[in-house]
Design a protein around this motif. Structure first.
Motif, PDB file in Angstrom:
ATOM      1  N   THR A  70     -11.085   2.443   9.312  1.00 36.51           N
ATOM      2  CA  THR A  70     -11.884   1.308   8.825  1.00 36.51           C
ATOM      3  C   THR A  70     -10.987   0.257   8.161  1.00 36.51           C
ATOM      4  N   GLN A  71      -9.891   0.691   7.544  1.00 32.83           N
ATOM      5  CA  GLN A  71      -8.948  -0.290   6.970  1.00 32.83           C
ATOM      6  C   GLN A  71      -8.378  -1.167   8.090  1.00 32.83           C
ATOM      7  N   LEU A  72      -8.072  -0.516   9.198  1.00 33.16           N
ATOM      8  CA  LEU A  72      -7.537  -1.233  10.345  1.00 33.16           C
ATOM      9  C   LEU A  72      -8.558  -2.251  10.856  1.00 33.16           C
TER      10      LEU A  72
ATOM     11  N   ALA B  77       0.851  -1.199   0.000  1.00 36.58           N
ATOM     12  CA  ALA B  77       0.000   0.000   0.000  1.00 36.58           C
ATOM     13  C   ALA B  77       0.879   1.239   0.000  1.00 36.58           C
ATOM     14  N   CYS B  78       0.256   2.407  -0.033  1.00 37.02           N
ATOM     15  CA  CYS B  78       0.985   3.682   0.036  1.00 37.02           C
ATOM     16  C   CYS B  78       0.457   4.529   1.194  1.00 37.02           C
ATOM     17  N   GLY B  79       1.282   5.415   1.679  1.00 36.67           N
ATOM     18  CA  GLY B  79       0.857   6.427   2.654  1.00 36.67           C
ATOM     19  C   GLY B  79       0.262   5.807   3.909  1.00 36.67           C
ATOM     20  N   SER B  80      -0.879   6.350   4.322  1.00 38.17           N
ATOM     21  CA  SER B  80      -1.523   5.864   5.546  1.00 38.17           C
ATOM     22  C   SER B  80      -1.964   4.413   5.400  1.00 38.17           C
ATOM     23  N   ALA B  81      -2.350   4.030   4.193  1.00 40.90           N
ATOM     24  CA  ALA B  81      -2.772   2.642   3.981  1.00 40.90           C
ATOM     25  C   ALA B  81      -1.586   1.705   4.261  1.00 40.90           C
ATOM     26  N   TYR B  82      -0.375   2.169   3.922  1.00 37.87           N
ATOM     27  CA  TYR B  82       0.824   1.390   4.251  1.00 37.87           C
ATOM     28  C   TYR B  82       0.972   1.275   5.772  1.00 37.87           C
TER      29      TYR B  82
ATOM     30  N   ILE C 172      -4.022  -2.551   0.145  1.00 38.81           N
ATOM     31  CA  ILE C 172      -4.909  -1.634   0.882  1.00 38.81           C
ATOM     32  C   ILE C 172      -4.941  -0.284   0.176  1.00 38.81           C
ATOM     33  N   SER C 173      -6.140   0.211  -0.091  1.00 44.37           N
ATOM     34  CA  SER C 173      -6.243   1.529  -0.739  1.00 44.37           C
ATOM     35  C   SER C 173      -7.619   2.136  -0.496  1.00 44.37           C
ATOM     36  N   GLN C 174      -7.626   3.354  -0.008  1.00 40.64           N
ATOM     37  CA  GLN C 174      -8.900   4.061   0.170  1.00 40.64           C
ATOM     38  C   GLN C 174      -9.547   4.285  -1.196  1.00 40.64           C
ATOM     39  N   SER C 175      -8.815   4.925  -2.093  1.00 36.68           N
ATOM     40  CA  SER C 175      -9.397   5.337  -3.377  1.00 36.68           C
ATOM     41  C   SER C 175      -9.568   4.172  -4.335  1.00 36.68           C
ATOM     42  N   GLY C 176      -8.702   3.163  -4.180  1.00 36.10           N
ATOM     43  CA  GLY C 176      -8.721   2.061  -5.138  1.00 36.10           C
ATOM     44  C   GLY C 176      -8.140   2.455  -6.483  1.00 36.10           C
ATOM     45  N   GLU C 177      -7.517   3.624  -6.553  1.00 37.18           N
ATOM     46  CA  GLU C 177      -6.999   4.125  -7.836  1.00 37.18           C
ATOM     47  C   GLU C 177      -5.515   4.464  -7.772  1.00 37.18           C
ATOM     48  N   THR C 178      -4.863   4.361  -6.623  1.00 42.53           N
ATOM     49  CA  THR C 178      -3.467   4.791  -6.499  1.00 42.53           C
ATOM     50  C   THR C 178      -2.582   4.016  -7.486  1.00 42.53           C
ATOM     51  N   ALA C 179      -1.881   4.778  -8.348  1.00 37.31           N
ATOM     52  CA  ALA C 179      -1.170   4.153  -9.466  1.00 37.31           C
ATOM     53  C   ALA C 179      -0.124   3.146  -8.989  1.00 37.31           C
TER      54      ALA C 179
ATOM     55  N   LEU D 206      -0.131  18.142  -1.720  1.00 29.64           N
ATOM     56  CA  LEU D 206      -0.673  16.783  -1.582  1.00 29.64           C
ATOM     57  C   LEU D 206      -1.971  16.609  -2.356  1.00 29.64           C
ATOM     58  N   ALA D 207      -2.229  15.373  -2.760  1.00 28.91           N
ATOM     59  CA  ALA D 207      -3.497  15.060  -3.423  1.00 28.91           C
ATOM     60  C   ALA D 207      -4.136  13.887  -2.709  1.00 28.91           C
ATOM     61  N   LYS D 208      -5.444  13.843  -2.788  1.00 30.87           N
ATOM     62  CA  LYS D 208      -6.178  12.756  -2.123  1.00 30.87           C
ATOM     63  C   LYS D 208      -5.921  11.430  -2.824  1.00 30.87           C
ATOM     64  N   SER D 209      -5.938  11.484  -4.125  1.00 29.09           N
ATOM     65  CA  SER D 209      -5.763  10.246  -4.861  1.00 29.09           C
ATOM     66  C   SER D 209      -4.631  10.465  -5.855  1.00 29.09           C
ATOM     67  N   VAL D 210      -3.595   9.637  -5.755  1.00 27.55           N
ATOM     68  CA  VAL D 210      -2.405   9.877  -6.576  1.00 27.55           C
ATOM     69  C   VAL D 210      -2.386   8.863  -7.717  1.00 27.55           C
ATOM     70  N   THR D 211      -2.836   9.304  -8.878  1.00 25.68           N
ATOM     71  CA  THR D 211      -2.988   8.369  -9.987  1.00 25.68           C
ATOM     72  C   THR D 211      -1.830   8.438 -10.984  1.00 25.68           C
TER      73      THR D 211
ATOM     74  N   ALA E 122     -11.303  15.173   3.182  1.00 21.29           N
ATOM     75  CA  ALA E 122     -10.025  15.731   3.642  1.00 21.29           C
ATOM     76  C   ALA E 122      -8.887  14.896   3.056  1.00 21.29           C
ATOM     77  N   VAL E 123      -7.841  15.562   2.597  1.00 22.42           N
ATOM     78  CA  VAL E 123      -6.708  14.818   2.027  1.00 22.42           C
ATOM     79  C   VAL E 123      -6.093  13.901   3.094  1.00 22.42           C
ATOM     80  N   ALA E 124      -5.934  14.416   4.307  1.00 22.44           N
ATOM     81  CA  ALA E 124      -5.359  13.581   5.377  1.00 22.44           C
ATOM     82  C   ALA E 124      -6.412  12.583   5.829  1.00 22.44           C
ATOM     83  N   THR E 125      -6.127  11.319   5.613  1.00 21.08           N
ATOM     84  CA  THR E 125      -7.136  10.300   5.915  1.00 21.08           C
ATOM     85  C   THR E 125      -7.271  10.052   7.418  1.00 21.08           C
ATOM     86  N   THR E 126      -8.483   9.813   7.858  1.00 25.83           N
ATOM     87  CA  THR E 126      -8.726   9.434   9.258  1.00 25.83           C
ATOM     88  C   THR E 126      -9.686   8.254   9.308  1.00 25.83           C
TER      89      THR E 126
HETATM   90  C1  G6P Z   1      -2.062   9.851  -0.978  1.00 27.58           C
HETATM   91  C2  G6P Z   1      -2.838  10.456   0.184  1.00 27.58           C
HETATM   92  C3  G6P Z   1      -2.669   9.614   1.442  1.00 27.58           C
HETATM   93  C4  G6P Z   1      -3.068   8.183   1.159  1.00 27.58           C
HETATM   94  C5  G6P Z   1      -2.258   7.617  -0.008  1.00 27.58           C
HETATM   95  C6  G6P Z   1      -2.785   6.265  -0.446  1.00 27.58           C
HETATM   96  O1  G6P Z   1      -0.715  10.001  -0.771  1.00 27.58           O
HETATM   97  O2  G6P Z   1      -2.409  11.788   0.422  1.00 27.58           O
HETATM   98  O3  G6P Z   1      -3.481  10.125   2.484  1.00 27.58           O
HETATM   99  O4  G6P Z   1      -2.867   7.404   2.313  1.00 27.58           O
HETATM  100  O5  G6P Z   1      -2.380   8.468  -1.142  1.00 27.58           O
HETATM  101  O6  G6P Z   1      -4.052   6.442  -1.012  1.00 27.58           O
HETATM  102  P1  G6P Z   1      -5.066   5.256  -1.186  1.00 27.58           P
HETATM  103  O7  G6P Z   1      -6.252   5.889  -1.867  1.00 27.58           O
HETATM  104  O8  G6P Z   1      -4.408   4.224  -2.063  1.00 27.58           O
HETATM  105  O9  G6P Z   1      -5.388   4.726   0.156  1.00 27.58           O
END
Ligand code: G6P
Length: 608
Positions: A406-408, A299-304, A346-353, A601-606, A397-401
């Motif tokens: 819920t991932q946890l 995963a990336c970011g907080s999902a990691y 693990i991914s909130q957006s399901g789109e992180t490249a 920062l971006a919410k979804s990094v594609t 919000a870009v910063a996930t909470t």
């Molecule tokens: C970006 C967001 C982070 C997020 C990460 C993974 O860097 O700024 O908050 O944790 O992407 O995103 P995802 O949608 O894959 O969980």
């Protein structure tokens, strides 16, 4: 989470509904629809995609005539975004049209019952059972049918319902999902929140759970589920539009922090039946679980960071080795994986490249993919063998909470599910674990009640230049997230360190007044972390300890202490992360930062 609007009055309904829905797009935006009563029948227009697609299809609503209707903007849960899965849903005869926000937890058994009675389903949604149930129970009295329907469904719902036998009224109800009634002059409304109707009225009724509203153009009557009339007090909204969108909070981030108990409950409760974890969503059999050689979490970011907690949790409960990697590294590291390995993505957006590319890499090696995703029908969900959705709803919000939390929760569900299949629990331990898991929402609410204490601490430290987070094992995993939360929104430099590792270099950065946030929640490593606290104190650090109610000796070493409730130690990350989210939020707020949209920062990094 979806958005609902309803209107009855003298004006054309469709343009008013579309305008209202445009204010609710933050609640869901993968498809939208309206149902309008006109000439004794209900006409439906719906479309996949943003609301703009529906607006174009209906000429901003002008092409649909009628002065009463309901509308919906969807955030897919059951069934991917599509025209047919979008709301409103019709009963088989077309007599009822329904919009719904929430989750019907017993929809599978209701669907089975209705199919046996001859009802045909055309969508994959849980909502369609409600439309058919209305038809099933209707004997000429809509209020009576509503009571029968709400007595049958379990879960959460806000509903708006049109019936073609009722040209002058429609009906609505809510339970555990928001819905308000707007009181206008010769016109009345329902809406998921006031933003949708603020242009027309500021006078509202707040509906309590299972209160039913019957709306006519000149009056609204509210009933309880015994069909007795309830006297409601009118409430006048004084929020401006932007505050209303955020539910009265200053920022989406705080709104989402506060939504965590509900999001956790929504994610857990449909998956626990009769005290057991039931993962209907996945096809992983007990045999498959026994054959897993190794688990990778990518995963990336907080999902990691959820993955880092996941490693400790899964290894502890299942005794299967787990490796966690950031997706951007995993995709290029020529991973040694094969078909006996399980890769949890693990991914909130399901789109992180990067995460999607890592998934594909794992797939190419023949590994089985189980993903934890928040957005139904997203690229990662579609490319996985199995998906467990987090029911966090849209996170703005870009910063996930709430997505992190819920991932946890899903990690806990998976780990306990697998451990049980592997015979790692005694019966008593298993039911205790499931009970503890179910108590998480309440304990998170408890922490949120004393958020002012964290705000006070933030007011003491918001001018810091550098803040360290330390902890061991699970506490270290949570430190990573606490540090990221703080730095991404407040722009204060911060590092998270495994408490025992600090002395191997970073301790040279500790000087007089440096703030160290020390997490020491677990029993076994408490004393070890306390020793590390003493090491930094000896070099001038100011220490804020985070520990559980049962550790009353933290006060002896730390300058400030934040307490969290006791729970099964493995579940503590779900609690300890909350004060850290609040701390990051309040520090950023005191610094006047753009909390919901931090710079760069971006919410979804594609992109890679
Ligand atoms: C970006 C967001 C982070 C997020 C990460 C993974 O860097 O700024 O908050 O944790 O992407 O995103 P995802 O949608 O894959 O969980």
């Amino acid at each position: 989470m979806c958005g609902i609007v309803g209107y009855i009055g003298k004006n054309q309904a469709a343009p008013i509904l579309l305008e209202g829905l445009s204010k609710l797009e933050y609640r869901g935006y993968d498809s939208a629809g309206i149902a309008i009563f006109d000439n004794n029948k209900i006409e439906v227009a719906k479309a996949k995609g943003r609301l703009a697609v529906l607006s174009e299809k209906t000429n901003d609503g002008k092409s649909v005539t009628g002065t009463m209707g309901i509308g919906h903007t969807r955030w897919a849960t059951h069934g991917e975004p599509s025209d047919v899965n979008s709301h409103p849903h019709l009963s088989m005869s077309g007599r009822f049209a329904v919009v719904h926000n929430g989750i019907i937890e017993n929809y599978i058994s209701l669907k089975k019952m209705l199919i046996e009675k001859g009802f045909e389903f055309i969508s994959e949604t849980d909502t369609e059972v409600i439309a058919h149930l209305f038809e099933y129970y209707y004997t000429g009295d809509i209020l009576d049918a509503m009571v029968k329907v709400i007595n049958r469904v379990e879960g959460s719902y806000a509903l708006g319902v049109l019936c073609s036998d009722y040209p002058d009224s429609f009906i609505a109800v809510r339970k555990s999902s928001p819905l308000i009634v707007g009181l206008g002059d010769g016109e009345n409304f329902i809406a998921s929140d006031v933003t949708a109707i603020l242009k027309h009225t500021r006078n509202i009724y707040r509906l309590e759970d299972n209160e039913i509203a019957v709306l006519n153009h000149d009056c609204v009557t509210v009933y309880n589920n015994d069909k007795e009339e309830v006297k409601k007090e009118m409430f006048t909204v004084d929020w401006d539009v932007s505050a209303a969108e955020k539910g009265g909070y200053e920022h989406f981030m705080m709104k989402e922090i506060e939504e965590q108990p509900k999001a956790i409950r929504d994610t857990i409760s449909p998956r626990i039946k009769d005290g057991r974890i039931v993962l209907d969503d996945i096809s992983l059999t007990a045999e498959d679980i026994k054959n897993i050689n190794k688990i990778y979490i990518v995963a990336c970011g907080s999902a990691y960071h959820v993955g880092v907690v996941g490693k400790y949790v899964i290894e502890k409960l299942c005794r299967i080795p787990v490796e966690v990697q950031v997706a951007s590294e995993f995709r290029y590291c020529d991973p040694i994986i094969n078909k006996n390995d399980l890769v949890i993505v693990i991914s909130q957006s399901g789109e992180t490249a990067d995460t999607l590319a890592a998934l594909k890499e794992a797939k190419n090696h023949g590994a089985r993919i189980l993903s934890i995703v928040n957005v139904v029908g997203s690229a990662i969900a579609n490319a996985s063998d199995d998906v467990i959705y987090t029911w966090a709803g849209p996170e703005i919000a870009v910063a996930t909470t709430k997505a992190y939390s819920t991932q946890l929760t899903v990690i806990y569900l998976i780990a306990a599910y697998m451990a049980e299949k592997l015979g790692m629990f005694t019966t008593g331990e298993y039911s205790q674990f499931v009970n503890d898991l179910q108590s998480l929402p309440e304990k998170v609410s408890e922490i949120l009640k004393s958020k002012e204490e964290v705000q006070y601490l933030a007011s003491k430290f918001f001018n810091c230049h550098s803040i360290f987070f330390i902890g061991r094992n699970l506490d270290y995993a949570v430190s990573l997230e606490g540090s990221l939360k703080l730095k991404e929104i407040s722009y204060i430099h911060s590092e998270a360190y495994a408490a025992g590792e600090l002395k191997h270099g970073t301790i040279s950065l500790i000087e007089d007044g440096t703030l160290v946030i020390a997490l020491a929640t677990g029993q076994e490593l408490f004393d070890k972390t306390v020793s590390n606290v003493k090491e930094v104190k000896a070099r001038g650090a100011v220490v804020m300890g985070v520990t559980t109610d049962s550790h009353d000796n933290m006060e002896d070493v730390a300058d400030y202490v934040i307490k969290i409730p006791n729970i099964n130690e493995i579940l503590l990350p779900s609690l300890s992360v909350v004060p850290l989210q609040l701390f990051g939020y309040y520090v950023a707020s005191l610094k006047g930062c753009d909390i919901d949209k931090p710079r760069n920062l971006a919410k979804s990094v594609t992109v890679e």
